[in-house]
Enzyme design. Structure first.
Site, PDB file in Angstrom:
ATOM      1  N   CYS A  11      -3.725   2.298  -2.372  1.00 10.73           N
ATOM      2  CA  CYS A  11      -4.680   2.571  -1.300  1.00 10.73           C
ATOM      3  C   CYS A  11      -4.580   1.418  -0.308  1.00 10.73           C
ATOM      4  CB  CYS A  11      -6.106   2.787  -1.819  1.00 10.73           C
ATOM      5  SG  CYS A  11      -6.895   1.386  -2.599  1.00 10.73           S
ATOM      6  N   CYS A  85      -3.396   5.817   2.080  1.00  7.50           N
ATOM      7  CA  CYS A  85      -2.594   4.755   2.712  1.00  7.50           C
ATOM      8  C   CYS A  85      -1.681   5.314   3.788  1.00  7.50           C
ATOM      9  CB  CYS A  85      -1.802   3.955   1.675  1.00  7.50           C
ATOM     10  SG  CYS A  85      -0.412   4.802   0.925  1.00  7.50           S
ATOM     11  N   CYS A  89       3.264   3.898   2.796  1.00 10.43           N
ATOM     12  CA  CYS A  89       3.887   3.885   1.475  1.00 10.43           C
ATOM     13  C   CYS A  89       5.364   4.247   1.613  1.00 10.43           C
ATOM     14  CB  CYS A  89       3.185   4.887   0.567  1.00 10.43           C
ATOM     15  SG  CYS A  89       3.672   4.747  -1.154  1.00 10.43           S
TER      16      CYS A  89
END
Length: 137
Positions: A11, A85, A89
């Protein structure tokens, strides 16, 4: 997937949702899963309300610290679970990716964090079933 699957929870701040998920997965897998968590912009500390909510469940995450997301963490994980996120990522072919849409516990009181915690627990239990890892109670 290897004998001991590895899961990375990501996150933004690695201070709430991902830490709670990692705490549950560590506890409920009994060590049968390698568990990691990280954040794209880690906070200075774990959300104290998340710590409190997990303590109510008998899961101690007080020793955990927010960690920066690295390419290596993603590369060495079989499953990457993101929680808001976005595009930060890194993506690697052959990895299993899931996005768990959950409210952010940041700035919330314990009454608001408990349902988030409970949803995370339910998703972790489902994930363990998908990984063919028995739930340890």
């Amino acid at each position: 997937m290897p004998d001991k699957p590895s899961v990375l929870f990501v996150c933004v701040h690695n201070a709430g949702r991902s830490q709670m998920a990692a705490g549950y997965l560590s506890r409920l897998s009994g060590g049968a899963v390698e568990v990691r968590s990280a954040g794209s912009e880690p906070a200075d500390q774990i959300n104290p309300v998340a710590v409190q909510a997990m303590a109510e469940e008998g899961v101690d995450i007080t020793a955990e610290r927010p960690k920066i997301l690295t390419d290596e963490a993603v590369q060495t994980s079989d499953v990457v679970i993101t929680m808001g996120c976005g595009d930060t990522c890194p993506f690697y072919p052959g990895k299993r990716y899931e996005e768990w849409v959950l409210d952010d516990p940041a700035g919330q009181g314990i009454e608001a964090v408990r349902p988030i915690r409970d949803e995370i627990k339910n998703r972790v239990i489902k994930l363990l079933g998908e990984l063919s890892v028995p739930v340890v109670t």
